[in-house]
Design an enzyme around this catalytic site. Sequence first.
Site, PDB file in Angstrom:
ATOM      1  CB  SER A   1       2.757  32.403  10.819  1.00  0.00           C
ATOM      2  OG  SER A   1       3.708  33.381  11.158  1.00  0.00           O
TER       3      SER A   1
ATOM      4  CD  GLU B   1      -2.804  32.880   5.976  1.00  0.00           C
ATOM      5  OE1 GLU B   1      -4.007  32.610   5.830  1.00  0.00           O
ATOM      6  OE2 GLU B   1      -2.038  32.154   6.646  1.00  0.00           O
ATOM      7  CG  ASN B   2       3.560  30.803   2.866  1.00  0.00           C
ATOM      8  OD1 ASN B   2       3.813  29.775   3.492  1.00  0.00           O
ATOM      9  ND2 ASN B   2       3.943  32.000   3.329  1.00  0.00           N
TER      10      ASN B   2
ATOM     11  NE  ARG C   1       5.326  36.667  11.930  1.00  0.00           N
ATOM     12  CZ  ARG C   1       6.199  37.643  11.716  1.00  0.00           C
ATOM     13  NH1 ARG C   1       6.352  38.615  12.586  1.00  0.00           N
ATOM     14  NH2 ARG C   1       6.947  37.651  10.620  1.00  0.00           N
TER      15      ARG C   1
ATOM     16  CG  ASP D   1      10.017  31.810   9.102  1.00  0.00           C
ATOM     17  OD1 ASP D   1       9.968  31.853   7.852  1.00  0.00           O
ATOM     18  OD2 ASP D   1       9.825  32.807   9.818  1.00  0.00           O
TER      19      ASP D   1
ATOM     20  CB  SER E   1       0.926  29.531   5.574  1.00  0.00           C
ATOM     21  OG  SER E   1       1.145  30.737   4.871  1.00  0.00           O
TER      22      SER E   1
ATOM     23  N   GLY F   1      14.397  32.094   3.199  1.00  0.00           N
ATOM     24  CA  GLY F   1      14.689  33.256   2.341  1.00  0.00           C
ATOM     25  C   GLY F   1      15.851  34.056   2.893  1.00  0.00           C
TER      26      GLY F   1
ATOM     27  NE  ARG G   1      11.924  34.788  -0.601  1.00  0.00           N
ATOM     28  CZ  ARG G   1      11.785  34.901   0.735  1.00  0.00           C
ATOM     29  NH1 ARG G   1      12.516  35.769   1.389  1.00  0.00           N
ATOM     30  NH2 ARG G   1      10.902  34.159   1.386  1.00  0.00           N
TER      31      ARG G   1
HETATM   32  C1  IPE Z   1       5.108  30.531   8.206  1.00  0.00           C
HETATM   33  O1  IPE Z   1       6.165  31.311   7.772  1.00  0.00           O
HETATM   34  C2  IPE Z   1       4.734  29.524   7.169  1.00  0.00           C
HETATM   35  C3  IPE Z   1       5.727  28.492   6.872  1.00  0.00           C
HETATM   36  C4  IPE Z   1       6.880  28.320   7.444  1.00  0.00           C
HETATM   37  C5  IPE Z   1       5.329  27.559   5.880  1.00  0.00           C
HETATM   38  P1  IPE Z   1       5.966  32.715   7.073  1.00  0.00           P
HETATM   39  O2  IPE Z   1       7.326  33.196   6.704  1.00  0.00           O
HETATM   40  O3  IPE Z   1       4.979  32.631   5.974  1.00  0.00           O
HETATM   41  O4  IPE Z   1       5.340  33.596   8.243  1.00  0.00           O
HETATM   42  P2  IPE Z   1       5.272  35.166   8.443  1.00  0.00           P
HETATM   43  O5  IPE Z   1       4.747  35.756   7.169  1.00  0.00           O
HETATM   44  O6  IPE Z   1       6.665  35.644   8.716  1.00  0.00           O
HETATM   45  O7  IPE Z   1       4.395  35.368   9.628  1.00  0.00           O
HETATM   46  C1  IPE Z   2       9.968  29.400   5.225  1.00  0.00           C
HETATM   47  O1  IPE Z   2      10.982  30.287   4.903  1.00  0.00           O
HETATM   48  C2  IPE Z   2       9.441  28.667   4.025  1.00  0.00           C
HETATM   49  C3  IPE Z   2       8.104  29.070   3.594  1.00  0.00           C
HETATM   50  C4  IPE Z   2       7.343  29.948   4.192  1.00  0.00           C
HETATM   51  C5  IPE Z   2       7.590  28.450   2.408  1.00  0.00           C
HETATM   52  P1  IPE Z   2      10.671  31.748   4.370  1.00  0.00           P
HETATM   53  O2  IPE Z   2      10.588  31.683   2.876  1.00  0.00           O
HETATM   54  O3  IPE Z   2       9.503  32.338   5.034  1.00  0.00           O
HETATM   55  O4  IPE Z   2      11.985  32.505   4.784  1.00  0.00           O
HETATM   56  P2  IPE Z   2      12.086  33.980   5.343  1.00  0.00           P
HETATM   57  O5  IPE Z   2      11.215  34.063   6.553  1.00  0.00           O
HETATM   58  O6  IPE Z   2      11.634  34.906   4.243  1.00  0.00           O
HETATM   59  O7  IPE Z   2      13.538  34.147   5.662  1.00  0.00           O
HETATM   60 MG    MG Z   3       9.268  33.424   6.704  1.00  0.00          MG
END
Ligand code: IPE
Ligand code: IPE
Ligand code: MG
Length: 272
Positions: free
Chosen positions: A211, A82-83, A209, A35, A80, A38, A48
Amino acid sequence: MATIQTSNNPQNSASSTQLVPEVSCIPKHVAVIMDGNGRWATQRHLPRMAGHERGVAALRRVVEASVKLGVEALTVFAFSSENWRRPEDEVSFLMTLFLKALRREVRELDANKIQLRVIGDLSGLSMRLRKAVEEAEVITAANNRMVLTVAVNYGGRWDVLNAMNKALAASPDIRSLRAPMTEDDLRPYLALSNLPEPDLFIRTGGEQRMSNFMLWQLAYTELYFTDVLWPDFDADCLQAAVHSYQTRERRFGRTSGQLAQHVGSESKSRSP
Ligand code: IPE
Ligand code: IPE
Ligand code: MG
């Protein structure tokens, strides 16, 4: 060199809620929520997507470092269930990135004797991506230096429900017997049932968490959270996580005194 057996190995299917698994100084199985991509990009005034690209490079480094450490299985959360709720352009960028990375890296993974697996609801992915996943899994199937599992369109709740539906479909008598379902009935249908449960869980990016990641399999996994954003995570960061793991006493519900006498595993018949 690690020589993990990915199937038919009783030790692999040992449940941490029933037996005390074999604990070694180097975690056999490491699970990672990658994580912070972004935020890494935003801090640099980049889109991002630049963070996601650097995230692939970080994964390459961590795979290499894991093999060197003697980790037998590395499981990473890439996307995920949820992504999908992210902006459409980010979702489609991530899917394309996954396809490109898969095609680009498969030969090198194979040359390094790494077995690649993908878990999650693959029915939600494009045909092109599914085909690339299938090809990569076939090419690397016989490799036994390390198992790299990538979770895509994966959710822990999906995993448990999917296993439940498969178990019921395979043995309709589970319903008619009216006997309570056991872990042993469900386990073969859960993702990663061919591997030992994760010893060490790492989440980068500062959030503490789960997630919806591997809710079942992480029952007795040691948790490690770091503020390092995933694109900055490297071999030293992995070493720091393993070092923290080495300071933990894993008791699996027992007492320290019991553990001292404990060698290997404990008979299921002695529990609860
Ligand atoms: C968890 O990260 C999923 C992945 C790293 C693929 P998220 O960025 O989606 O989780 P939340 O939304 O902060 O809980
Ligand atoms: C994890 O990084 C990658 C995926 C969930 C696909 P994020 O894209 O969630 O990065 P942040 O949490 O927004 O910084
Ligand atoms: Mg994230």
